[in-house]
Design a protein around this motif. Structure first.
Motif, PDB file in Angstrom:
ATOM      1  N   ARG A   1      68.495-148.732  64.891  1.00 52.08           N
ATOM      2  CA  ARG A   1      68.187-149.476  63.793  1.00 52.08           C
ATOM      3  C   ARG A   1      66.968-149.947  63.911  1.00 52.08           C
ATOM      4  O   ARG A   1      66.586-150.352  64.945  1.00 52.08           O
ATOM      5  CB  ARG A   1      69.484-150.592  63.528  1.00 52.08           C
ATOM      6  N   PRO A   2      66.134-150.071  62.879  1.00 57.15           N
ATOM      7  CA  PRO A   2      64.984-150.617  62.905  1.00 57.15           C
ATOM      8  C   PRO A   2      64.961-152.197  63.235  1.00 57.15           C
ATOM      9  O   PRO A   2      65.951-152.845  62.715  1.00 57.15           O
ATOM     10  CB  PRO A   2      64.261-150.303  61.628  1.00 57.15           C
ATOM     11  N   LEU A   3      64.230-152.864  63.824  1.00 56.74           N
ATOM     12  CA  LEU A   3      63.994-154.375  63.929  1.00 56.74           C
ATOM     13  C   LEU A   3      64.164-155.039  62.483  1.00 56.74           C
ATOM     14  O   LEU A   3      63.481-154.662  61.510  1.00 56.74           O
ATOM     15  CB  LEU A   3      62.925-154.869  64.622  1.00 56.74           C
ATOM     16  N   PRO A   4      64.801-156.362  62.281  1.00 61.58           N
ATOM     17  CA  PRO A   4      64.943-156.623  61.069  1.00 61.58           C
ATOM     18  C   PRO A   4      63.486-157.283  60.517  1.00 61.58           C
ATOM     19  O   PRO A   4      63.428-157.421  59.245  1.00 61.58           O
ATOM     20  CB  PRO A   4      65.873-157.896  61.388  1.00 61.58           C
ATOM     21  N   GLU A   5      62.673-157.669  61.578  1.00 69.52           N
ATOM     22  CA  GLU A   5      61.240-158.074  61.049  1.00 69.52           C
ATOM     23  C   GLU A   5      60.343-157.915  62.305  1.00 69.52           C
ATOM     24  O   GLU A   5      60.803-157.735  63.475  1.00 69.52           O
ATOM     25  CB  GLU A   5      61.118-159.447  60.400  1.00 69.52           C
TER      26      GLU A   5
ATOM     27  N   ALA B   1      60.751-155.019  71.734  1.00 71.91           N
ATOM     28  CA  ALA B   1      61.938-154.713  71.912  1.00 71.91           C
ATOM     29  C   ALA B   1      62.607-155.904  70.826  1.00 71.91           C
ATOM     30  O   ALA B   1      61.938-156.629  70.179  1.00 71.91           O
ATOM     31  CB  ALA B   1      62.704-155.009  73.183  1.00 71.91           C
ATOM     32  N   ALA B   2      63.932-156.140  70.793  1.00 72.28           N
ATOM     33  CA  ALA B   2      64.418-157.408  70.055  1.00 72.28           C
ATOM     34  C   ALA B   2      63.790-158.659  70.347  1.00 72.28           C
ATOM     35  O   ALA B   2      63.568-158.718  71.650  1.00 72.28           O
ATOM     36  CB  ALA B   2      66.142-157.172  69.962  1.00 72.28           C
ATOM     37  N   ASP B   3      64.075-159.663  69.637  1.00 68.72           N
ATOM     38  CA  ASP B   3      63.698-161.218  69.899  1.00 68.72           C
ATOM     39  C   ASP B   3      62.339-161.191  70.640  1.00 68.72           C
ATOM     40  O   ASP B   3      62.192-161.964  71.708  1.00 68.72           O
ATOM     41  CB  ASP B   3      64.868-161.396  70.718  1.00 68.72           C
ATOM     42  N   ARG B   4      61.238-160.539  70.007  1.00 71.41           N
ATOM     43  CA  ARG B   4      60.114-160.424  70.810  1.00 71.41           C
ATOM     44  C   ARG B   4      59.769-159.980  72.053  1.00 71.41           C
ATOM     45  O   ARG B   4      58.816-160.419  72.798  1.00 71.41           O
ATOM     46  CB  ARG B   4      59.423-161.697  70.456  1.00 71.41           C
ATOM     47  N   ASP B   5      61.005-159.733  72.717  1.00 69.62           N
ATOM     48  CA  ASP B   5      60.828-159.106  74.030  1.00 69.62           C
ATOM     49  C   ASP B   5      59.917-157.766  74.159  1.00 69.62           C
ATOM     50  O   ASP B   5      59.773-157.086  73.157  1.00 69.62           O
ATOM     51  CB  ASP B   5      62.197-158.693  74.750  1.00 69.62           C
ATOM     52  N   VAL B   6      59.390-157.498  75.493  1.00 67.63           N
ATOM     53  CA  VAL B   6      58.598-156.467  75.480  1.00 67.63           C
ATOM     54  C   VAL B   6      58.975-155.572  76.582  1.00 67.63           C
ATOM     55  O   VAL B   6      59.433-156.167  77.755  1.00 67.63           O
ATOM     56  CB  VAL B   6      57.039-156.636  75.446  1.00 67.63           C
ATOM     57  N   GLU B   7      58.343-154.436  76.840  1.00 67.92           N
ATOM     58  CA  GLU B   7      58.653-153.457  78.012  1.00 67.92           C
ATOM     59  C   GLU B   7      57.382-152.737  78.277  1.00 67.92           C
ATOM     60  O   GLU B   7      56.716-152.390  77.189  1.00 67.92           O
ATOM     61  CB  GLU B   7      59.593-152.468  77.559  1.00 67.92           C
ATOM     62  N   LEU B   8      56.626-152.768  79.316  1.00 70.21           N
ATOM     63  CA  LEU B   8      55.684-152.333  79.849  1.00 70.21           C
ATOM     64  C   LEU B   8      55.835-151.365  80.935  1.00 70.21           C
ATOM     65  O   LEU B   8      56.400-151.582  81.875  1.00 70.21           O
ATOM     66  CB  LEU B   8      54.757-153.388  80.432  1.00 70.21           C
ATOM     67  N   GLN B   9      55.773-150.016  80.725  1.00 69.19           N
ATOM     68  CA  GLN B   9      56.202-148.966  81.518  1.00 69.19           C
ATOM     69  C   GLN B   9      54.911-148.048  81.686  1.00 69.19           C
ATOM     70  O   GLN B   9      54.243-147.799  80.799  1.00 69.19           O
ATOM     71  CB  GLN B   9      57.113-148.179  80.949  1.00 69.19           C
ATOM     72  N   PRO B  10      54.888-147.554  82.957  1.00 68.57           N
ATOM     73  CA  PRO B  10      53.852-146.182  83.115  1.00 68.57           C
ATOM     74  C   PRO B  10      53.910-145.131  82.442  1.00 68.57           C
ATOM     75  O   PRO B  10      55.239-144.992  82.303  1.00 68.57           O
ATOM     76  CB  PRO B  10      53.817-146.274  84.811  1.00 68.57           C
ATOM     77  N   LEU B  11      53.117-144.564  81.960  1.00 63.71           N
ATOM     78  CA  LEU B  11      53.246-143.160  81.241  1.00 63.71           C
ATOM     79  C   LEU B  11      53.344-141.856  82.134  1.00 63.71           C
ATOM     80  O   LEU B  11      54.092-141.103  81.741  1.00 63.71           O
ATOM     81  CB  LEU B  11      51.902-142.853  80.493  1.00 63.71           C
ATOM     82  N   ARG B  12      53.300-142.025  83.488  1.00 65.97           N
ATOM     83  CA  ARG B  12      53.570-141.192  84.521  1.00 65.97           C
ATOM     84  C   ARG B  12      54.121-141.675  85.820  1.00 65.97           C
ATOM     85  O   ARG B  12      53.727-142.609  86.220  1.00 65.97           O
ATOM     86  CB  ARG B  12      52.315-140.389  84.893  1.00 65.97           C
TER      87      ARG B  12
END
Length: 475
Positions: free
Chosen positions: A363-367, A391-402
């Motif tokens: 589901r898309p984020l509400p806003e 992510a939800a609630d303004r959380d973020v994720e930072l991941q390497p591409l490889r």
């Protein structure tokens, strides 16, 4: 012959049970086969188990050597060191209330023990260096009245390992934690446990003393099919390390709590903290660790959290796979024989493999905040490529591409920064650094600069960027 249960019990399906048809017939048969094999090959008087999926009991099973007297979900068994997890929850509650800090020395609350320099955290994770057992006589088969004081539990040589150097399991360590709870709360460990965990979670069949119907404890001769009754002693001061009796129904209620937390007892973040290994481990080469009152194991490509327990006459295991939403309990009334830890892990595996968790719909984020959305996409730490996702609630994720790299999830904070939740950056701060015109210059993560281009010449990269820029072979 003495019966295995103090009173006959109804067929399976006690408190907490749900219809078996929530699992496929093949899955149910595989679960029954696993515990039937454990009871037969382990030569134990009785064996009871249960499985939970998404917080609901979906299967109960039992086998007994007395026809018509199988235990059920309401039959108590002694759960031994599973008690430690309950004690740890009580301590974490005190921490969350601000009554204590996990880095406090135990001397602050229990003066004069002789081990006052060890911390609450070290006791919770068994890294305090305390002895594994109390001095003779064998405490599990001796009335608790033999050790009326903490000094009797700790003995003349309470430490056998250097403090804080690594994991060394200690039953006396959890006696100290129980005494700490009593000292701070001003009430007995058993009463605090009842008021703060058992009643709020609806665990009315968990108690410090057996309440019928309950199993009796037995020792089975290793070389002959004969049995001997085991004593069921009150452990006294050692109770916080292994006193409790419980049922599969109650333990699955506790499993649901360990998976998601419960604000009436302990919030989700603190329960998650309990599940994190507390001692240093090789980066990716481990299959068993200890959190804060919880064992953490890797089995069949899955991470399981919970605890095992044993006292003369009883063996117990509870495992929760948070990712799969499956938990299992296995209890038996024999001193040795069935490998209950392996059985409980197998019950989780059987359900998770045969009927894997169905993902929730996307589901898309509400806003979404446009400024936050503008931070998504590629970022570069030097020449290492990363991607930032919201992510939800303004959380973020930072991941390497490889590769694996130093990826992490980050929890949003009210000041506009984020705090790392796992991996290398757990506890570190991620923040947006803007230039004099208010535009985003780079992301700062523990002093590392993440820029929109590899070594972006327009960003404030520590050490500067060669003004001649990138070049080919001809130099």
């Amino acid at each position: 012959m003495t019966s295995f249960n103090d009173s006959p019990s109804d067929p399976l399906g006690g408190p907490g049970a749900a219809p078996d048809d929530e699992l496929l017939p093949g899955t149910r048969r595989a679960l029954l086969h696993r515990i039937a094999t454990a009871q037969a090959e382990g030569r134990t008087p009785s064996f009871v188990a249960a499985v939970q999926r998404e917080g609901r009991t979906v299967w109960n099973g039992a086998r007994s050597c007395v026809e018509g007297h199988d235990p059920d979900a309401d039959t108590q068994y002694r759960i031994g060191s599973l008690t430690k997890t309950f004690t740890a929850v009580l301590v974490l509650r005190l921490r969350d209330e601000g009554v204590l800090d996990l880095d406090d020395p135990v001397e602050k609350y229990l003066p004069g023990t002789g081990v006052g320099d060890v911390t609450v955290f070290q006791l919770l994770g068994h890294s305090a260096g305390l002895a594994a057992e109390s001095p003779a006589p064998w405490w599990e088969r001796t009335p608790g009245a033999v050790r009326p004081e903490l000094a009797d539990v700790l003995g003349d040589r309470p430490k056998t390992q250097p403090t804080g150097r690594g994991h060394h399991y200690s039953n006396p360590g959890y006696t100290l934690l129980g005494a700490l709870v009593e000292a701070v709360r001003g009430a007995s460990w058993a009463e605090v446990l009842r008021q703060e965990i058992l009643e709020p979670l609806g665990m009315h069949r968990t108690s410090t003393q057996p309440v019928p119907p309950h199993a009796g404890g037995w020792a089975v001769h290793p070389w002959a099919d004969v049995m001997l009754t085991e004593p069921a002693e009150d452990l006294g001061l050692m109770a916080p390390a292994g006193q409790l009796w419980s049922t599969t129904a109650d333990l699955l209620r506790f499993a649901a709590f360990l998976a998601a937390g419960d604000e009436k007892v302990l919030g989700a973040e603190s329960v998650r903290e309990m599940r994190v290994p507390s001692a240093s481990l090789p980066a990716d080469d481990w299959d068993s660790a200890y959190g804060l009152g919880l064992q953490v194991v890797r089995r069949d490509g899955r991470t399981l959290v919970g605890h095992t327990g044993s006292l003369p006459g009883f063996l117990a295991a509870l495992w929760v796979c948070v990712e799969e939403g499956v938990a299992a309990v296995a209890l038996t009334n024999a001193t040795s024989g069935p490998l209950v830890s392996a059985v409980a892990a197998d019950l989780v595996r059987i359900v998770a493999d045969a009927e894997p968790r169905i993902p929730a719909p996307w589901r898309p984020l509400p806003e979404i905040d446009p400024e936050l959305l503008a931070l998504t996409g590629p970022w570069y730490w030097g020449t290492y490529a990363y991607v930032l996702k919201v992510a939800a609630d303004r959380d973020v994720e930072l991941q390497p591409l490889r590769g694996t790299g130093r990826g992490a999830r980050f929890r949003s904070r009210s000041d506009g920064t984020w705090t790392g939740l796992d991996g290398y950056y757990e506890g570190e701060t991620l923040r947006v650094v803007r230039n004099s015109e208010g535009a985003v210059d780079h992301l700062d993560l523990g002093s590392f600069a993440f820029t929109r281009e590899p070594y972006d010449p327009g960003a404030a990269v520590p050490g500067g960027v060669d003004p001649e820029g990138w070049r080919g072979l001809a130099i």
